[in-house]
Motif scaffolding. Structure first.
Motif, PDB file in Angstrom:
ATOM      1  N   TYR A  12       0.801  -1.372   0.129  1.00 45.66           N
ATOM      2  CA  TYR A  12      -0.037   0.001  -0.136  1.00 45.66           C
ATOM      3  C   TYR A  12       0.909   1.362  -0.009  1.00 45.66           C
ATOM      4  N   ILE A  13       1.815   1.471   1.068  1.00 44.04           N
ATOM      5  CA  ILE A  13       2.843   2.336   0.988  1.00 44.04           C
ATOM      6  C   ILE A  13       3.735   2.543  -0.228  1.00 44.04           C
ATOM      7  N   LEU A  14       4.145   1.635  -0.779  1.00 47.43           N
ATOM      8  CA  LEU A  14       5.068   1.755  -2.031  1.00 47.43           C
ATOM      9  C   LEU A  14       4.418   1.922  -3.238  1.00 47.43           C
ATOM     10  N   GLU A  15       3.153   1.299  -3.449  1.00 50.19           N
ATOM     11  CA  GLU A  15       2.052   1.662  -4.487  1.00 50.19           C
ATOM     12  C   GLU A  15       1.873   3.298  -4.430  1.00 50.19           C
ATOM     13  N   GLY A  16       1.789   3.699  -3.308  1.00 51.00           N
ATOM     14  CA  GLY A  16       1.347   5.143  -3.216  1.00 51.00           C
ATOM     15  C   GLY A  16       2.519   6.077  -3.311  1.00 51.00           C
ATOM     16  N   GLU A  17       3.720   5.532  -3.534  1.00 54.01           N
ATOM     17  CA  GLU A  17       4.919   6.339  -3.918  1.00 54.01           C
ATOM     18  C   GLU A  17       5.412   6.037  -5.393  1.00 54.01           C
ATOM     19  N   GLY A  18       4.350   5.309  -6.098  1.00 54.50           N
ATOM     20  CA  GLY A  18       4.669   5.008  -7.447  1.00 54.50           C
ATOM     21  C   GLY A  18       5.258   3.788  -7.850  1.00 54.50           C
ATOM     22  N   TRP A  19       5.514   2.953  -6.799  1.00 55.35           N
ATOM     23  CA  TRP A  19       6.231   1.671  -7.148  1.00 55.35           C
ATOM     24  C   TRP A  19       5.339   0.468  -7.827  1.00 55.35           C
ATOM     25  N   GLN A  20       5.619  -0.242  -8.665  1.00 62.57           N
ATOM     26  CA  GLN A  20       4.817  -1.571  -9.064  1.00 62.57           C
ATOM     27  C   GLN A  20       5.579  -2.527  -8.117  1.00 62.57           C
ATOM     28  N   VAL A  21       4.579  -3.030  -7.463  1.00 67.94           N
ATOM     29  CA  VAL A  21       5.015  -3.944  -6.292  1.00 67.94           C
ATOM     30  C   VAL A  21       4.656  -5.542  -6.385  1.00 67.94           C
ATOM     31  N   GLN A  22       5.408  -6.364  -6.295  1.00 68.35           N
ATOM     32  CA  GLN A  22       5.215  -7.739  -6.289  1.00 68.35           C
ATOM     33  C   GLN A  22       5.525  -8.554  -4.994  1.00 68.35           C
ATOM     34  N   SER A  23       4.845  -8.928  -4.277  1.00 72.40           N
ATOM     35  CA  SER A  23       4.899  -9.530  -3.157  1.00 72.40           C
ATOM     36  C   SER A  23       4.929 -11.045  -2.799  1.00 72.40           C
ATOM     37  N   ASN A  24       5.824 -11.694  -2.304  1.00 72.61           N
ATOM     38  CA  ASN A  24       5.809 -13.035  -2.066  1.00 72.61           C
ATOM     39  C   ASN A  24       5.836 -13.293  -0.805  1.00 72.61           C
ATOM     40  N   LEU A  25       5.167 -14.675  -0.314  1.00 68.23           N
ATOM     41  CA  LEU A  25       5.339 -15.094   0.833  1.00 68.23           C
ATOM     42  C   LEU A  25       6.280 -16.479   1.126  1.00 68.23           C
ATOM     43  N   ASP A  26       7.168 -16.574   0.061  1.00 70.51           N
ATOM     44  CA  ASP A  26       8.145 -17.608   0.005  1.00 70.51           C
ATOM     45  C   ASP A  26       9.119 -17.439  -1.164  1.00 70.51           C
ATOM     46  N   CYS A  27      10.347 -18.083  -1.071  1.00 62.52           N
ATOM     47  CA  CYS A  27      11.074 -17.940  -1.674  1.00 62.52           C
ATOM     48  C   CYS A  27      11.148 -19.193  -2.757  1.00 62.52           C
ATOM     49  N   VAL A  28      10.032 -19.687  -3.254  1.00 59.75           N
ATOM     50  CA  VAL A  28      10.300 -20.804  -4.049  1.00 59.75           C
ATOM     51  C   VAL A  28      10.267 -20.150  -5.618  1.00 59.75           C
ATOM     52  N   ASP A  29      11.170 -20.852  -6.141  1.00 62.91           N
ATOM     53  CA  ASP A  29      11.576 -20.224  -7.794  1.00 62.91           C
ATOM     54  C   ASP A  29      12.115 -18.849  -7.502  1.00 62.91           C
ATOM     55  N   LEU A  30      12.908 -18.721  -6.648  1.00 65.80           N
ATOM     56  CA  LEU A  30      13.229 -17.352  -6.184  1.00 65.80           C
ATOM     57  C   LEU A  30      14.012 -16.653  -7.465  1.00 65.80           C
ATOM     58  N   VAL A  31      14.865 -17.391  -8.287  1.00 63.32           N
ATOM     59  CA  VAL A  31      15.695 -16.757  -9.291  1.00 63.32           C
ATOM     60  C   VAL A  31      15.007 -16.351 -10.444  1.00 63.32           C
ATOM     61  N   SER A  32      13.753 -17.502 -10.709  1.00 63.28           N
ATOM     62  CA  SER A  32      12.923 -17.168 -11.933  1.00 63.28           C
ATOM     63  C   SER A  32      11.895 -16.025 -11.798  1.00 63.28           C
ATOM     64  N   LYS A  33      11.512 -15.979 -10.448  1.00 67.45           N
ATOM     65  CA  LYS A  33      10.643 -14.878  -9.954  1.00 67.45           C
ATOM     66  C   LYS A  33      11.125 -13.642 -10.429  1.00 67.45           C
ATOM     67  N   ILE A  34      12.359 -13.309  -9.891  1.00 66.69           N
ATOM     68  CA  ILE A  34      12.942 -12.082  -9.814  1.00 66.69           C
ATOM     69  C   ILE A  34      13.468 -11.855 -11.505  1.00 66.69           C
ATOM     70  N   SER A  35      13.981 -12.827 -11.885  1.00 67.96           N
ATOM     71  CA  SER A  35      14.236 -12.602 -13.377  1.00 67.96           C
ATOM     72  C   SER A  35      13.014 -12.262 -14.303  1.00 67.96           C
ATOM     73  N   LEU A  36      12.022 -12.845 -14.193  1.00 71.66           N
ATOM     74  CA  LEU A  36      10.678 -12.315 -14.944  1.00 71.66           C
ATOM     75  C   LEU A  36      10.205 -10.975 -14.557  1.00 71.66           C
ATOM     76  N   PHE A  37      10.118 -10.494 -13.080  1.00 68.15           N
ATOM     77  CA  PHE A  37       9.719  -9.229 -12.769  1.00 68.15           C
ATOM     78  C   PHE A  37      10.702  -8.075 -13.033  1.00 68.15           C
ATOM     79  N   LYS A  38      12.108  -8.281 -12.863  1.00 67.49           N
ATOM     80  CA  LYS A  38      13.221  -7.410 -13.002  1.00 67.49           C
ATOM     81  C   LYS A  38      12.821  -6.213 -12.068  1.00 67.49           C
ATOM     82  N   PRO A  39      12.819  -6.432 -10.862  1.00 66.96           N
ATOM     83  CA  PRO A  39      12.802  -5.391  -9.874  1.00 66.96           C
ATOM     84  C   PRO A  39      14.186  -4.611  -9.895  1.00 66.96           C
ATOM     85  N   ASP A  40      13.695  -3.180  -9.273  1.00 66.84           N
ATOM     86  CA  ASP A  40      14.827  -2.351  -9.182  1.00 66.84           C
ATOM     87  C   ASP A  40      15.273  -2.640  -7.927  1.00 66.84           C
ATOM     88  N   VAL A  41      14.583  -3.010  -6.845  1.00 68.91           N
ATOM     89  CA  VAL A  41      14.884  -3.248  -5.751  1.00 68.91           C
ATOM     90  C   VAL A  41      14.265  -4.375  -4.940  1.00 68.91           C
TER      91      VAL A  41
END
Length: 121
Positions: A19-48
């Motif tokens: 909620y806070i970060l979307e209000g700051e203009g971020w596209q947020v992807q939240s994850n409850l676990d680290c399953v398929d960590l590398v593929s999730k990050i590679s697909l989303f390409k986050p800045d942080v």
């Protein structure tokens, strides 16, 4: 649009941060676990990335090390996020770029994310 991924097993924390970060203009992807960590990050390409210490299945230290061991991902700043009193040591062991203790202030969340974005490695 700037992108951020949050890994935390607490749905309330994920909701608040989203909620806070979307209000700051971020596209947020939240994850409850680290399953398929590398593929999730590679697909989303986050800045942080925000990484909780107690994240299933492998934990934040192992997950952060995994991120930092992949050439295509290692330059993404990782904020290590924990209520653990030894967060500095854990973050250092993990190879995280910044430390953010829980509980946290909402303005401090915005500030640490801005700092991480500015240091994009």
């Amino acid at each position: 649009m700037k992108k951020i991924m949050i890994f935390d097993d607490d749905e309330d924390i994920l909701s608040i941060c989203t909620y806070i970060l979307e209000g700051e203009g971020w596209q947020v992807q939240s994850n409850l676990d680290c399953v398929d960590l590398v593929s999730k990050i590679s697909l989303f390409k986050p800045d942080v990335i925000i990484m909780d210490n107690w994240i299933p299945d492998e934990g934040g230290v192992v997950a952060t090390r995994e991120i930092k061991s992949v050439d295509a991902l290692k330059r993404i700043p990782v904020i290590y996020f924990s209520a653990n009193s030894d967060i500095e040591t854990l973050a250092r062991q993990a190879g995280a770029d910044l430390v953010f203790p829980k509980p946290f202030d909402l303005d401090a969340l915005k500030e640490i994310v801005r700092k991480a974005q500015a240091m994009k490695l």
